[in-house]
Design a protein around this motif. Structure first.
Motif, PDB file in Angstrom:
ATOM      1  N   TYR A 132       1.794  -5.439  18.504  1.00 44.84           N
ATOM      2  CA  TYR A 132       1.624  -6.170  17.130  1.00 44.84           C
ATOM      3  C   TYR A 132       1.274  -7.565  17.336  1.00 44.84           C
ATOM      4  CZ  TYR A 132       1.681  -7.967  12.481  1.00 44.84           C
ATOM      5  OH  TYR A 132       1.640  -8.874  11.443  1.00 44.84           O
TER       6      TYR A 132
ATOM      7  N   ALA B 161       4.854  11.507  17.535  1.00 46.94           N
ATOM      8  CA  ALA B 161       4.411  10.330  17.018  1.00 46.94           C
ATOM      9  C   ALA B 161       4.977   9.778  15.634  1.00 46.94           C
ATOM     10  CB  ALA B 161       2.796  10.544  16.645  1.00 46.94           C
ATOM     11  N   TYR B 162       5.099   8.433  15.571  1.00 53.61           N
ATOM     12  CA  TYR B 162       5.712   7.956  14.507  1.00 53.61           C
ATOM     13  C   TYR B 162       4.614   7.017  13.931  1.00 53.61           C
ATOM     14  CZ  TYR B 162      10.052   9.702  16.218  1.00 53.61           C
ATOM     15  OH  TYR B 162      11.248  10.557  16.677  1.00 53.61           O
ATOM     16  N   VAL B 163       4.371   6.867  12.707  1.00 51.69           N
ATOM     17  CA  VAL B 163       3.134   6.086  12.130  1.00 51.69           C
ATOM     18  C   VAL B 163       3.709   5.482  10.906  1.00 51.69           C
ATOM     19  CG1 VAL B 163       0.829   6.185  11.285  1.00 51.69           C
ATOM     20  CG2 VAL B 163       1.528   7.715  12.903  1.00 51.69           C
ATOM     21  N   ASP B 164       3.270   4.027  10.897  1.00 47.18           N
ATOM     22  CA  ASP B 164       3.610   3.457   9.580  1.00 47.18           C
ATOM     23  C   ASP B 164       2.468   2.537   9.214  1.00 47.18           C
ATOM     24  OD1 ASP B 164       5.037   2.505   7.400  1.00 47.18           O
ATOM     25  OD2 ASP B 164       6.437   1.239   8.657  1.00 47.18           O
ATOM     26  N   SER B 165       2.477   1.859   8.173  1.00 46.87           N
ATOM     27  CA  SER B 165       1.416   0.794   7.969  1.00 46.87           C
ATOM     28  C   SER B 165       1.944  -0.072   6.672  1.00 46.87           C
ATOM     29  CB  SER B 165       0.078   1.531   7.610  1.00 46.87           C
ATOM     30  OG  SER B 165       0.413   2.124   6.482  1.00 46.87           O
TER      31      SER B 165
ATOM     32  N   SER C 279      -2.002  -0.533  10.397  1.00 47.38           N
ATOM     33  CA  SER C 279      -1.309   0.515  10.627  1.00 47.38           C
ATOM     34  C   SER C 279      -0.543   0.547  11.941  1.00 47.38           C
ATOM     35  CB  SER C 279      -2.162   1.725  10.601  1.00 47.38           C
ATOM     36  OG  SER C 279      -3.382   1.667  11.462  1.00 47.38           O
ATOM     37  N   SER C 280       0.448   1.081  12.217  1.00 52.53           N
ATOM     38  CA  SER C 280       1.091   1.138  13.559  1.00 52.53           C
ATOM     39  C   SER C 280       1.570   2.596  13.821  1.00 52.53           C
ATOM     40  CB  SER C 280       2.318   0.116  13.600  1.00 52.53           C
ATOM     41  OG  SER C 280       3.153   0.627  12.455  1.00 52.53           O
ATOM     42  N   PHE C 281       1.573   2.810  15.362  1.00 52.33           N
ATOM     43  CA  PHE C 281       2.258   4.125  15.633  1.00 52.33           C
ATOM     44  C   PHE C 281       2.801   3.867  16.986  1.00 52.33           C
ATOM     45  CE2 PHE C 281      -2.069   3.711  17.846  1.00 52.33           C
ATOM     46  CZ  PHE C 281      -1.624   4.243  19.032  1.00 52.33           C
ATOM     47  N   TYR C 282       3.756   4.823  17.368  1.00 49.13           N
ATOM     48  CA  TYR C 282       4.300   4.926  18.734  1.00 49.13           C
ATOM     49  C   TYR C 282       4.322   6.491  18.994  1.00 49.13           C
ATOM     50  CZ  TYR C 282       6.750   0.443  18.657  1.00 49.13           C
ATOM     51  OH  TYR C 282       6.820  -0.757  18.535  1.00 49.13           O
ATOM     52  N   MET C 283       3.840   6.781  20.154  1.00 49.97           N
ATOM     53  CA  MET C 283       3.606   8.235  20.690  1.00 49.97           C
ATOM     54  C   MET C 283       4.709   8.394  21.912  1.00 49.97           C
ATOM     55  SD  MET C 283       0.187  10.346  21.090  1.00 49.97           S
ATOM     56  CE  MET C 283      -0.468   9.927  19.629  1.00 49.97           C
TER      57      MET C 283
END
Length: 256
Positions: A180, A227-231, A244-248
């Motif tokens: 980020y 996957a986890y997603v947020d924004s 937006s952001s994500f972790y896979m």
């Protein structure tokens, strides 16, 4: 580089050996003759990454990852891997490095789990920035700070800023926690000013204090993809776009 992380993780989980080969640049004759060589052996390019070649045999599976003149090969058909290596040795001038330990500035350590690090590369970046003796920081970026393209004064050497941002982007391969903050400073590579340089220095100070941390690849046998997603909502002060952001995760291991 997600493919590198994923391939190493799958090899760790499945207990496949990972071999590395160094191809001399002499074989690059203006066209991808190395691709032709591996396709003759029954490999086909992956639909997801043009650098990855796959081969299914009667008794197993072989994967070959090719980045210009560096190769990784792995799988669970040892005879097919030996056949591939012998064919390449007769086709190109290749050095067999043995088991994978250092690939594209990424250090690989195998134990019951796998560990990826870019400590050597990070140290070179910090020295290049002239920050080898600067005080470390425990924060990547100041909380709730919103950088814009007009504050501060223009930099005298904008090229150096761009080079360092590029280095930090590559460091996110094994330091995804930088993603980020690096995204924030990379938005200003064409309008970089003193306030952006200060944010870049803050990242490098944090990096200096965490230089020996890396990415741990779990040896659990799960290959579930989660996957986890947020924004945020219109959080960019320059254009009011959302970020937006994500972790896979593949199993317990972060791959992207």
């Amino acid at each position: 580089m997600t493919t590198v992380r994923t391939l190493i993780y799958v090899a760790v989980v499945r207990h496949w050996p990972l071999y590395q080969m160094d191809v001399k640049n002499a074989f690059l004759n203006g066209h991808l003759t190395e691709e032709a060589a591996v396709t003759k052996l029954g490999f086909h390019p992956s639909a997801f990454d043009s650098a990855l070649f796959l081969r299914h045999t009667l008794t197993g599976f072989v994967a070959l990852l090719l980045y210009v003149d560096d190769m990784i090969t792995t799988g669970f058909d040892s005879s097919a891997i030996s056949e591939v290596k012998q064919h390449l040795f007769h086709t190109f001038k290749i050095k067999d490095v043995g088991l994978l330990w250092y690939f594209l500035s990424i250090e690989v350590v195998f134990s019951p789990k796998g560990f990826l690090s870019q400590a050597k590369y990070a140290n070179e970046v910090i020295h290049c920035a002239g920050l080898a003796d600067i005080k470390v920081s425990n924060a990547l970026i100041k909380l709730n700070v919103k950088l814009n393209s007009t504050d501060g004064i223009p930099l005298d050497d904008p090229t150096f800023y761009c080079e360092l941002v590029g280095c930090l982007v590559y460091l996110t391969v094994t330091c995804p926690n930088l993603a980020y903050a690096v995204h924030v400073v990379s938005k200003f590579i064409s309008t970089h000013r003193s306030i952006h340089w200060a944010a870049l220095v803050c990242i490098l100070r944090y990096l200096r204090g965490t230089i020996f941390l890396g990415l741990l690849l779990s040896s659990t046998f799960s290959l579930d993809l989660v996957a986890y997603v947020d924004s945020d909502w219109a959080g960019d002060v320059n254009d009011r776009k959302s970020t937006s952001s994500f972790y896979m995760f593949l199993g317990d291991s972060l791959i992207s």
